[in-house]
Scaffold this active site. Structure first.
Site, PDB file in Angstrom:
ATOM      1  N   PHE A  75       0.807  -1.222   0.000  1.00  0.00           N
ATOM      2  CA  PHE A  75       0.000   0.000   0.000  1.00  0.00           C
ATOM      3  C   PHE A  75       0.833   1.262   0.000  1.00  0.00           C
ATOM      4  CE2 PHE A  75       0.883  -0.310   4.567  1.00  0.00           C
ATOM      5  CZ  PHE A  75       1.103   1.006   4.902  1.00  0.00           C
ATOM      6  N   LYS A  99      -1.002  -7.926  -8.767  1.00  0.00           N
ATOM      7  CA  LYS A  99      -1.977  -7.829  -7.677  1.00  0.00           C
ATOM      8  C   LYS A  99      -1.591  -6.649  -6.786  1.00  0.00           C
ATOM      9  CE  LYS A  99      -2.549  -8.964  -3.545  1.00  0.00           C
ATOM     10  NZ  LYS A  99      -3.471  -7.892  -3.087  1.00  0.00           N
ATOM     11  N   GLU A 102      -5.004  -4.187  -1.777  1.00  0.00           N
ATOM     12  CA  GLU A 102      -6.452  -3.967  -1.741  1.00  0.00           C
ATOM     13  C   GLU A 102      -6.808  -2.683  -1.009  1.00  0.00           C
ATOM     14  OE1 GLU A 102      -5.459  -7.006   1.548  1.00  0.00           O
ATOM     15  OE2 GLU A 102      -4.724  -6.407  -0.438  1.00  0.00           O
ATOM     16  N   SER A 152       5.255  -6.953   3.876  1.00  0.00           N
ATOM     17  CA  SER A 152       5.687  -7.282   5.230  1.00  0.00           C
ATOM     18  C   SER A 152       6.503  -8.570   5.252  1.00  0.00           C
ATOM     19  CB  SER A 152       4.467  -7.436   6.141  1.00  0.00           C
ATOM     20  OG  SER A 152       3.751  -8.621   5.819  1.00  0.00           O
ATOM     21  N   CYS A 207       9.670   1.435   3.592  1.00  0.00           N
ATOM     22  CA  CYS A 207      10.569   0.353   3.997  1.00  0.00           C
ATOM     23  C   CYS A 207      12.006   0.834   4.100  1.00  0.00           C
ATOM     24  CB  CYS A 207      10.476  -0.819   3.019  1.00  0.00           C
ATOM     25  SG  CYS A 207      11.121  -0.458   1.374  1.00  0.00           S
ATOM     26  N   GLU A 307       9.152  -3.491  13.415  1.00  0.00           N
ATOM     27  CA  GLU A 307       9.054  -2.429  12.411  1.00  0.00           C
ATOM     28  C   GLU A 307       7.758  -1.674  12.687  1.00  0.00           C
ATOM     29  OE1 GLU A 307       9.480  -1.763   7.596  1.00  0.00           O
ATOM     30  OE2 GLU A 307       8.601  -3.632   8.308  1.00  0.00           O
TER      31      GLU A 307
END
Length: 422
Positions: A75, A99, A102, A152, A207, A307
């Site tokens: 995201f 993909k 969402e 993740s 990240c 994290e």
């Protein structure tokens, strides 16, 4: 076309994901850099040739497409990360199934529409939506030969294991805990500005965000200055172009707030508390957290071990460069790191001894330009090839090695029962 539509793409990204307009434009632009680099595929996909490796024998390689490849994107960079993947896969001759997250797929869909308008044939670039069941289907489908993942650590490990067992190539870019080491000789104001921007930009949802600063020796006196600079940052809706927008969901905000509370309980010093920032009107009900800074952070604390993926900066202390390097290398993650110093000798030693894939020298977020490759290590990455750059070409192609001889006449040198070429 991406450059032409960049303001509209950024506006869509901000409206759905929440990051500031300026950061959203950067999100799209860093992806555009990879698209432009992919346009040079004629140079990137060159094979190798060795002439006359034996009498009349030549050996050469071909880099051929794998077939169907897939990408699973997060995201936090809904424009840049998809553009790391499908342009490189397609120019290498593959078809691609994407993909998107969402949580914010709209700007990704706009990029796919632009790709279709630019002339990518129907069926070459495809999009599927959904959660875990769709990810599992991509990992299991026998027609898919390679999967690229950014997200993740927990999900990345599952993707890598499941897809690898299905015989696919897999590259997974996963979690991070990026440390910046500050030596006393660093230029103070540029260093503080760089640290604050890298820690709190995108509300810490990168990240490659700097989430830990290790202050060495006399630099430990800089804590008050770092806090003072962080206090100047503005928090608000991304459309207003503040310094920090919201985090992605209410659940994410609650998780970050709980980790801040746990940091206090475990003995870290809360130098700056960003919980419940003062905002006007309906913004006060949003998913906002202001810059938050802890000092006195030690290994074992939850705010250090996890994290956080929010605007929380942990400050640690070290007496020497050796100690700082040991702190960074003891952390299991290896995505990015940086050192701030005016000493070339110290910087060189740091870059050689540090066990992290991407190193910045007076650069807080050392994400490589597209002609290089993203090179995280250890717990931050699974798979031996990174996205974009030369490594992506190798990931999305199969190297075929050809050894060839052409006879000039019908004369034979006899039967050869050895392994030697002659």
């Amino acid at each position: 076309m991406i450059r032409e539509h960049l303001p509209a793409l950024a506006a869509t990204l901000t409206a759905e994901q929440g990051k500031t307009l300026a950061d959203a434009e950067g999100d799209v632009f860093r992806g555009l850099e990879v698209v432009e680099h992919a346009a040079a595929i004629g140079n990137l996909q060159l094979g190798e040739l060795a002439e006359n490796v034996a009498n009349g024998v030549d050996t050469y390689t071909r880099l051929q497409p794998l077939g169907v490849c897939a990408g699973i994107t997060p995201f936090n960079f809904p424009a840049m990360i998809p553009l790391w993947m499908f342009p490189m896969a397609i120019v290498c001759g593959n078809t691609f199934v994407l993909k998107p997250s969402e949580q914010d797929p709209m700007v990704t869909m706009e990029l796919v529409r632009l790709a279709a308008q630019a002339g990518i044939p129907k069926g070459v670039l495809n999009v599927v939506h959904g959660g875990a069941e769709v990810v599992n289907a991509l990992c299991d489908h026998p027609a898919i030969k390679a999967i690229s993942f950014v997200g993740s650590t927990a999900v990345g490990r599952q993707v890598y294991q499941r897809a690898s067992l299905a015989g696919k190539r897999v590259q997974c870019m996963m979690g991070a805990k990026n440390h910046a080491v500050v030596l006393p000789d660093a230029r103070k104001q540029p260093t503080i500005d760089a640290l604050v921007g890298a820690a709190f930009g995108a509300a810490g949802q990168r990240c490659m965000a700097v989430s830990v600063v290790v202050l060495v020796g006399e630099a430990q006196r800089w804590i008050a200055d770092i806090v003072a600079k962080a206090r100047t940052l503005r928090v608000g809706p991304g459309q207003d172009n503040p310094d920090l927008g919201p985090v992605i969901t209410r659940k994410a905000r609650q998780r970050i707030e709980a980790l801040i509370a746990q940091g206090v309980e475990e003995g870290a010093t809360l130098e700056l508390d960003g919980r419940l920032p003062a905002l006007p009107g309906h913004a006060a009900e949003g998913n906002f957290i202001g810059p938050t800074i802890f000092s006195g952070v030690r290994p074992g604390m939850a705010i250090y071990e996890q994290e956080i993926f929010g605007p929380v900066l942990c400050i640690m202390a070290a007496d020497s460069l050796d100690e700082a390097i040991a702190i960074v290398n003891a952390n299991p993650n290896g995505n990015g790191t940086a050192i701030f110093t005016q000493s070339g000798a110290a910087a060189r030693r740091f870059e050689l001894d540090i066990d992290v894939g991407q190193v910045g020298i007076n650069v807080p977020i050392p994400v490589p330009a597209p002609m290089f490759s993203f090179t995280g290590t250890r717990a931050s990455k699974l798979g031996d090839l990174g996205p974009y750059g030369k490594q992506a070409v190798l990931f999305y192609t199969q190297t075929k090695t050809v050894t060839a001889r052409w006879f000039d006449d019908d004369v034979s040198s006899g039967v050869n029962t050895t392994i030697r070429l002659r």
